[in-house]
Design a protein around this motif. Sequence first.
Motif, PDB file in Angstrom:
ATOM      1  N   UNK A   1     -17.191  10.876  -1.347  1.00  0.00           N
ATOM      2  CA  UNK A   1     -15.779  10.570  -2.016  1.00  0.00           C
ATOM      3  C   UNK A   1     -15.825   9.287  -2.467  1.00  0.00           C
ATOM      4  N   UNK A   2     -16.254   8.420  -1.994  1.00  0.00           N
ATOM      5  CA  UNK A   2     -16.491   7.005  -2.360  1.00  0.00           C
ATOM      6  C   UNK A   2     -17.183   6.850  -3.627  1.00  0.00           C
ATOM      7  N   UNK A   3     -18.476   7.705  -3.638  1.00  0.00           N
ATOM      8  CA  UNK A   3     -19.101   7.683  -4.739  1.00  0.00           C
ATOM      9  C   UNK A   3     -18.341   7.928  -6.002  1.00  0.00           C
ATOM     10  N   UNK A   4     -17.612   9.393  -5.977  1.00  0.00           N
ATOM     11  CA  UNK A   4     -16.699   9.649  -6.952  1.00  0.00           C
ATOM     12  C   UNK A   4     -15.625   8.787  -7.370  1.00  0.00           C
ATOM     13  N   UNK A   5     -14.923   8.321  -6.365  1.00  0.00           N
ATOM     14  CA  UNK A   5     -13.789   7.386  -6.301  1.00  0.00           C
ATOM     15  C   UNK A   5     -14.412   6.242  -7.357  1.00  0.00           C
ATOM     16  N   UNK A   6     -15.535   5.747  -7.001  1.00  0.00           N
ATOM     17  CA  UNK A   6     -16.010   4.394  -7.524  1.00  0.00           C
ATOM     18  C   UNK A   6     -16.361   4.748  -9.353  1.00  0.00           C
ATOM     19  N   UNK A   7     -16.735   5.963  -9.607  1.00  0.00           N
ATOM     20  CA  UNK A   7     -16.894   6.480 -10.899  1.00  0.00           C
ATOM     21  C   UNK A   7     -15.687   6.577 -11.578  1.00  0.00           C
ATOM     22  N   UNK A   8     -14.670   7.364 -10.848  1.00  0.00           N
ATOM     23  CA  UNK A   8     -13.436   7.278 -11.753  1.00  0.00           C
ATOM     24  C   UNK A   8     -12.756   6.091 -12.058  1.00  0.00           C
TER      25      UNK A   8
ATOM     26  N   UNK B   1      -3.902  11.784  -2.371  1.00  0.00           N
ATOM     27  CA  UNK B   1      -5.199  11.330  -2.655  1.00  0.00           C
ATOM     28  C   UNK B   1      -5.477   9.735  -2.808  1.00  0.00           C
ATOM     29  N   UNK B   2      -4.291   9.200  -3.114  1.00  0.00           N
ATOM     30  CA  UNK B   2      -4.410   7.732  -3.193  1.00  0.00           C
ATOM     31  C   UNK B   2      -4.640   7.278  -1.854  1.00  0.00           C
ATOM     32  N   UNK B   3      -4.100   7.961  -0.777  1.00  0.00           N
ATOM     33  CA  UNK B   3      -4.139   7.412   0.639  1.00  0.00           C
ATOM     34  C   UNK B   3      -5.735   7.606   1.223  1.00  0.00           C
ATOM     35  N   UNK B   4      -6.369   8.893   0.788  1.00  0.00           N
ATOM     36  CA  UNK B   4      -7.508   9.126   1.013  1.00  0.00           C
ATOM     37  C   UNK B   4      -8.654   8.051   0.452  1.00  0.00           C
ATOM     38  N   UNK B   5      -8.359   7.915  -0.645  1.00  0.00           N
ATOM     39  CA  UNK B   5      -9.295   7.096  -1.506  1.00  0.00           C
ATOM     40  C   UNK B   5      -9.185   5.599  -1.092  1.00  0.00           C
ATOM     41  N   UNK B   6      -7.851   5.054  -1.060  1.00  0.00           N
ATOM     42  CA  UNK B   6      -7.610   3.745  -0.448  1.00  0.00           C
ATOM     43  C   UNK B   6      -8.378   3.668   0.989  1.00  0.00           C
ATOM     44  N   UNK B   7      -8.149   4.543   1.802  1.00  0.00           N
ATOM     45  CA  UNK B   7      -8.855   4.317   3.298  1.00  0.00           C
ATOM     46  C   UNK B   7     -10.249   4.585   3.212  1.00  0.00           C
ATOM     47  N   UNK B   8     -10.895   5.383   2.284  1.00  0.00           N
ATOM     48  CA  UNK B   8     -12.305   5.667   2.285  1.00  0.00           C
ATOM     49  C   UNK B   8     -12.683   4.217   1.834  1.00  0.00           C
ATOM     50  N   UNK B   9     -12.339   3.756   0.837  1.00  0.00           N
ATOM     51  CA  UNK B   9     -12.858   2.455  -0.022  1.00  0.00           C
ATOM     52  C   UNK B   9     -12.841   1.275   1.227  1.00  0.00           C
TER      53      UNK B   9
END
Lengths: 202, 202
Positions: free
Chosen positions: A112-119, A169-177
């Motif tokens: 997830x982190x990897x994808x988020x970073x790419x996006x 998804x913003x919650x997921x991505x924000x927390x994951x990061x």
Amino acid sequence: MARTEEQNEKIRDATRTSIKNAALDKFSMKGLYATRIQDIAESAGIAQGLLYHYYPSKEAIYVDLIDDGLEKIIEASLCLRDMDGTAKEKIDFALKSILQTIQISSNFAQNSRFITQAVNSTAIPPEVQKVLDEKRDIPYQIIAEILAAGQEEGSVVDGDPRTLSTLFWANINGLSAYFTTWKNPGELPDYRLISSMFFRRE
Amino acid sequence: MARTEEQNEKIRDATRTSIKNAALDKFSMKGLYATRIQDIAESAGIAQGLLYHYYPSKEAIYVDLIDDGLEKIIEASLCLRDMDGTAKEKIDFALKSILQTIQISSNFAQNSRFITQAVNSTAIPPEVQKVLDEKRDIPYQIIAEILAAGQEEGSVVDGDPRTLSTLFWANINGLSAYFTTWKNPGELPDYRLISSMFFRRE
DNA sequence: GTCTATATCCAGATAGAC
DNA sequence: GTCTATCTGGATATAGAC
């Protein structure tokens, strides 16, 4: 005694897996440009030159991983959509599962982190952009569908389902990061807090 | 007729500002490593070599911007903390303001995005890491303070204030990243949805 | 299948003219 | 203060030996 073709294939598979694991590890932490081919090779335990017997370029590894990563997220989303239960059960299940993967820094969280970073970077090669354009939206759509169904049920709050899905998804991505980079990240929030945003009070 | 020292200083200031604006623009979109010195110079409308009369290295620009960016966020946080009003009023005000900056893609949003990107990469030079270590936590602490005060008031839900604060910023960062990179991002969620996570039902 | 050695290219940084 | 031209280092990618 010479190796058979099958043995060779096994060796190749193992090496390829090492490369992919090493690359995901490096890319997810440092991104495409700050990761050197040498970093990946070292981490995979092979010579730098050998990497080019498996991939034509650094970019190609990246594209491969992006595709894998998106597929995994899509697969998980589809699985969620198709399971039995109310919208609330599905969302709660998703949140609980994802928060747990973040907590234990599992492969899924790394993905997830990897994808988020790419996006979140606009400096990506066209091939990557293409894959992202095709697949990135699907998990957003699926969560939106689930939330829309919940609105039919009367459990989910009013509002555009796609917007709610974005917030999910913003919650997921924000927390994951946050939790993968902070040194002493503290404890994860309770999934019910996040869930409470989407559902009516009883 | 020769230029006076003051005129020179003005010119220097203007050029420096151009460089910083250009660099923030590029860095916030592409990150430190994918941004070339040439990109910044071009965008600032100057020759590549001239940039080194203003900064000793690419990194130095980056550090300067990180420091500026953190200071702005800290300043805004302190301002929030010191304003009159209940915890709910403060948090709501903060959410409303920040969502609006995201919507209009203001400088502040660009800043947040830039900082978030820096924080979310482990491939940052030591000087940057140092600044981040010193200052990054402050906005988290301030929101935690406000929420703790809200718990005293009885308005904020139970739980570790720092964890709640993390959730607050995760929302901001997640949304900010989404809305600055997506092509057709759709509409922003209503601030009340996010706010509702932190406060007791009436 | 894997390695070492090498060629090539490109971005960061410097030097010197205007 | 600004520019063009150049040096240099380092990373990608290739070639060839084992």
